[in-house]
Design an enzyme around this catalytic site. Sequence first.
Site, mmCIF file in Angstrom:
data_model
loop_
_atom_site.group_PDB
_atom_site.id
_atom_site.type_symbol
_atom_site.label_atom_id
_atom_site.label_comp_id
_atom_site.label_asym_id
_atom_site.label_seq_id
_atom_site.Cartn_x
_atom_site.Cartn_y
_atom_site.Cartn_z
ATOM 1 N N HIS A 1 -38.116 44.322 33.560
ATOM 2 C CA HIS A 1 -37.054 45.211 34.590
ATOM 3 C C HIS A 1 -37.640 44.027 35.799
ATOM 4 C CE1 HIS A 1 -34.435 48.107 32.352
ATOM 5 N NE2 HIS A 1 -33.429 46.410 32.498
ATOM 6 N N GLY B 1 -30.354 50.456 35.150
ATOM 7 C CA GLY B 1 -31.502 51.069 35.826
ATOM 8 C C GLY B 1 -32.059 51.646 34.445
ATOM 9 N N ALA B 2 -32.442 52.713 34.419
ATOM 10 C CA ALA B 2 -34.395 53.352 33.559
ATOM 11 C C ALA B 2 -35.346 52.096 33.816
ATOM 12 C CB ALA B 2 -33.386 53.598 32.628
#
Length: 283
Positions: A37, A31-32
């Site tokens: 990503h 996440g984050a």
Amino acid sequence: METVHTLADLQKYVSKIKAQNKTIGLVPTMGALHAGHLSLVQSAVNENDVCVVSIFVNPTQFNSPEDLKKYPRTLERDAALLEKAGCHLIFNPLTEDVYSKKDLKKTFEFDFGGLDTMMEGAFRPGHFNGVVQIVSKLFALIQPDRAYFGEKDFQQLAIIHRMVKLMNFEVQIVDCPIVREPGGLAMSSRNERLSPEERNIAANIFNILNENANFAPGKSPRALAESIACKINKVSGLRVEYVEIVEQKTLKIAENWENPAVVCVAVFCGKVRLIDNLKIDVQ
Ligand code: PAF
């Protein structure tokens, strides 16, 4: 886009996709999410029928409980970004669904074949055991055709390749290039913890790597590593944990420039530990 939290719901989804003979591209994350990503997600969306992103802050790869607690959790924001990027499924499980109490008590064992003895493996004992533990579980549960990992975590990527070979997973690992901020700083969830001033200071890490890579092959790898460490330490606000020049395939310390090498660094900018790397191929 759907989000599932339980193993039962994940299995239902995967069975449906497999029954339709569709391909799955997996992007494992904690996440984050940032642009780095999203570039992996973009590749997964382009190259597969279905893109699955796992979001799981994996407790077994953290060295300190404090670091685990501090890790940013931004599910709502991440989901909005993933929806826009064309992701089909988010897998966001609870720790107790992924790990039994026994799993959490003892270190997962894996034969790293020496890939874990230096750099991140040396400074973060047990870290890669946790990474292999979770990624092997994700591969078994999701059965992806392709899985996407960033080259920023160069040592992690080498270990994942070994894991796939040793465990006979039928998945193609796709190595994805580092995405950088305009000033050169490698994208990382940890960058959120840097002040704007620290972000500027941290940009020196890549700039120093980039300028000094040109000095190969005029210097030996060891001399070059020492000189890079010295230059980074001279920047006020930066403190080197390690600078290593290793062979890209074996991660053995490079003694000469015969094989493609990579310079890997871990540097503290204030309290934030950053890693980065740059490939050097003098052939
Ligand atoms: O690179 C990461 O974010 C993590 O190590 C991974 C691969 C998602 C496993 O938790």
